[in-house]
Design a protein around this motif. Structure first.
Motif, short mmCIF file in Angstrom:
data_model
loop_
_atom_site.label_atom_id
_atom_site.label_comp_id
_atom_site.label_asym_id
_atom_site.label_seq_id
_atom_site.Cartn_x
_atom_site.Cartn_y
_atom_site.Cartn_z
N HIS A 171 0.87 -1.18 0.00
CA HIS A 171 0.00 0.00 0.00
C HIS A 171 0.91 1.23 0.00
CE1 HIS A 171 1.12 0.55 4.18
NE2 HIS A 171 0.60 -0.63 4.51
N SER A 172 0.32 2.42 0.10
CA SER A 172 1.12 3.65 0.06
C SER A 172 0.94 4.50 1.30
CB SER A 172 0.76 4.47 -1.19
OG SER A 172 1.15 3.79 -2.37
N TYR A 173 0.53 3.89 2.41
CA TYR A 173 0.32 4.66 3.64
C TYR A 173 1.63 4.82 4.41
CZ TYR A 173 -4.59 3.80 2.65
OH TYR A 173 -5.83 3.76 2.04
N GLY A 174 1.72 5.94 5.14
CA GLY A 174 2.88 6.19 5.99
C GLY A 174 4.12 6.65 5.25
N GLU A 175 3.95 7.15 4.02
CA GLU A 175 5.10 7.52 3.19
C GLU A 175 5.30 9.03 3.05
OE1 GLU A 175 4.89 5.49 -0.56
OE2 GLU A 175 4.37 3.56 0.37
N TYR A 176 4.21 9.79 2.98
CA TYR A 176 4.24 11.26 2.88
C TYR A 176 4.73 11.78 1.53
CZ TYR A 176 3.46 10.81 7.87
OH TYR A 176 2.95 10.46 9.09
N VAL A 177 4.96 10.89 0.58
CA VAL A 177 5.11 11.26 -0.82
C VAL A 177 4.00 10.49 -1.53
CG1 VAL A 177 6.55 11.18 -2.89
CG2 VAL A 177 7.59 11.65 -0.66
N PHE A 178 2.97 11.19 -1.94
CA PHE A 178 1.70 10.54 -2.25
C PHE A 178 1.63 10.05 -3.69
CE2 PHE A 178 0.99 13.71 1.13
CZ PHE A 178 0.66 12.83 2.15
N ASP A 179 1.49 8.74 -3.82
CA ASP A 179 1.34 8.14 -5.16
C ASP A 179 0.05 7.32 -5.26
OD1 ASP A 179 2.01 6.03 -3.51
OD2 ASP A 179 3.51 5.17 -4.86
N HIS A 180 -0.92 7.61 -4.40
CA HIS A 180 -2.18 6.87 -4.45
C HIS A 180 -2.85 6.99 -5.82
CE1 HIS A 180 -1.54 7.70 -0.13
NE2 HIS A 180 -2.14 6.54 0.07
N ALA A 181 -2.76 8.19 -6.42
CA ALA A 181 -3.38 8.39 -7.73
C ALA A 181 -2.72 7.52 -8.79
CB ALA A 181 -3.30 9.86 -8.13
N TRP A 182 -1.42 7.30 -8.68
CA TRP A 182 -0.74 6.44 -9.63
C TRP A 182 -1.24 5.00 -9.50
CZ3 TRP A 182 5.07 8.06 -8.53
CH2 TRP A 182 5.17 9.46 -8.64
N ALA A 183 -1.40 4.57 -8.25
CA ALA A 183 -1.88 3.22 -8.00
C ALA A 183 -3.32 3.06 -8.49
CB ALA A 183 -1.80 2.90 -6.51
N ASP A 184 -4.15 4.08 -8.27
CA ASP A 184 -5.54 4.02 -8.72
C ASP A 184 -5.62 3.94 -10.24
OD1 ASP A 184 -6.33 4.18 -6.10
OD2 ASP A 184 -6.79 6.33 -6.15
N ALA A 185 -4.76 4.72 -10.91
CA ALA A 185 -4.75 4.70 -12.38
C ALA A 185 -4.34 3.32 -12.89
CB ALA A 185 -3.80 5.77 -12.91
N CYS A 186 -3.37 2.71 -12.21
CA CYS A 186 -2.93 1.37 -12.61
C CYS A 186 -4.06 0.36 -12.44
CB CYS A 186 -1.72 0.94 -11.77
SG CYS A 186 -0.18 1.74 -12.27
N GLU A 187 -4.79 0.47 -11.34
CA GLU A 187 -5.89 -0.47 -11.11
C GLU A 187 -6.95 -0.34 -12.20
OE1 GLU A 187 -9.03 -1.78 -7.56
OE2 GLU A 187 -7.66 -0.08 -7.27
N ARG A 188 -7.26 0.90 -12.58
CA ARG A 188 -8.26 1.09 -13.65
C ARG A 188 -7.77 0.55 -14.99
NH1 ARG A 188 -8.62 6.17 -11.05
NH2 ARG A 188 -7.34 7.13 -12.70
N ALA A 189 -6.45 0.61 -15.20
CA ALA A 189 -5.88 0.15 -16.47
C ALA A 189 -5.49 -1.32 -16.46
CB ALA A 189 -4.66 1.00 -16.82
N GLY A 190 -5.72 -1.99 -15.33
CA GLY A 190 -5.36 -3.40 -15.24
C GLY A 190 -3.89 -3.65 -15.09
#
Length: 374
Positions: free
Chosen positions: A72-91
């Motif tokens: 996951h991307s918690y506890g990092e403070y450099v936020f890449d959640h949007a990158w992960a979400d985009a990957c999930e949508r794109a498979g």
């Protein structure tokens, strides 16, 4: 170059690891990182699996990259959640990924630990192949220092990202009043009023070093720390055992200020020191008091830094409210290697636009600083 992988710092002697760590950097010392591991704050259950990468030659540790396999991307403070979400949508599979950072602490410093600069370069060159073999989507190196920045800038495929924090500089102040004297009249009055409001509630402060706290006091420290997460209905990252282990292994670097109303402690701030730097890390309060957060986390830290000769006070990530209290914008750096070419291209474009915005914001934010002009 074959990389050696360490899944627990307990497998390496503290002096051997610490020989690569600058004395000014408490967060990368064996005591700090091993306390996170041994206390159960890290591990597969937390989504932070230690995976430290080493360059060992003839039995000698030459370079290390303290790293973690993340789900996951918690506890990092450099936020890449949007990158992960985009990957999930794109498979596209984004997790697990490899992260080099201090867990739960957005503090800049060395990431590539070396006996000699070239040793670190060889380790970095081996990273892309390691990601492919381990089927990791990416590598992320957060809150880097100038040495790591320079080394990564020479490696192909890495993308640099910038961020902004707020740090307070001690410009040789004799005391807090000396600091107030360089502020505009309005800001000076505001800070005095905030401090007077706290004192008017009968609150006093006691500073303690790591070896001076007993277990009951550590219980209180942890209760305060955990409460900052409980009020947001979240689980704390750190376990109670972490604080006792760190107090046992690295007491000289710990500073705790207790806020007391009479004899009753009501709040605390936990900090670390290294070299000429003072790092505010964790805060918590068990009751509500007007302006107590600002006093405990900021003004007390400034007082302590001035009295003890610390030149920089890093009070943690985010918080524009720090600006009007004299904390200045500081640009931070992180680096990202993304194996998927489409994802890399999209992120590269995003980072170029984000960089313009961050640098522009940092410059504009200076106008909110309280210092007198001219």
């Amino acid at each position: 170059m074959p990389l050696h992988v360490l899944d627990s710092l307990s497998a390496i002697a503290p002096p051997e690891w610490d020989a690569l760590v600058p004395d000014t950097q408490p967060f990368l010392r064996h005591a700090f990182l091993s306390s996170l591991e041994d206390s159960g704050s890290l591990g597969p259950h937390s989504g932070w699996q230690p995976e430290h990468l080493l360059h060992i030659e003839d039995g000698r540790l030459l370079a290390a990259l303290p790293s973690y396999r993340k789900w996951h991307s918690y506890g990092e403070y450099v936020f890449d959640h949007a990158w992960a979400d985009a990957c999930e949508r794109a498979g596209i599979t984004y997790y697990p990924k490899l992260l080099s950072a201090v867990p739960f602490s957005p503090v800049s410093g060395p990431r590539l630990l070396v006996a000699d600069g070239q040793d670190g370069v060889e380790l970095l060159k081996s990273l892309p192949g390691y990601l492919e073999i381990e089927e990791l989507s990416s590598a992320h190196i957060n809150f880097t220092d100038a040495f790591t920045d320079a080394a990564l800038a020479q490696q192909p495929g890495w993308l640099q990202r910038v961020g902004c924090q707020y740090h307070w500089q001690n410009r040789g102040y004799r005391d807090f009043q000396d600091f107030l004297d360089v502020l505009s009249s309005r800001k000076r009055k505001q800070m005095r009023k905030e401090r007077e409001q706290v004192a008017g509630q009968g609150i006093e402060f006691e500073w303690l070093e790591g070896q001076q706290l007993d277990q009951a006091q550590w219980d209180f420290v942890y209760a305060c720390y955990a409460n900052t997460y409980a009020v947001r209905r979240q689980s704390p990252y750190l376990t109670r055992a972490f604080f006792s282990l760190l107090a046992e292994r690295m007491p000289q670097a710990i500073r705790v200020v207790l806020a007391k109303q009479g004899s009753r402690p009501v709040a605390m701030a936990f900090s670390l020191v290294g070299g000429d730097r003072f790092y505010g890390r964790y805060w918590g309060c068990l009751a509500e008091f007007d302006r107590l957060h600002f006093e405990t986390c900021f003004y007390q830290g400034m007082d302590y830094a001035i009295a003890n000769g610390f030149q920089r006070f890093d009070a943690g990530a985010q918080g524009e409210h720090k600006l009007i209290r004299g904390f200045e914008p500081v640009i931070t750096h992180s680096w990202h290697y993304l194996r998927h070419p489409g994802l890399k291209s999209a992120v590269q474009d995003f980072l170029a636009r984000e960089r313009v915005g961050v640098l522009g914001y940092a410059e504009e934010a200076k106008s909110a600083l309280p210092y007198r002009q001219g």
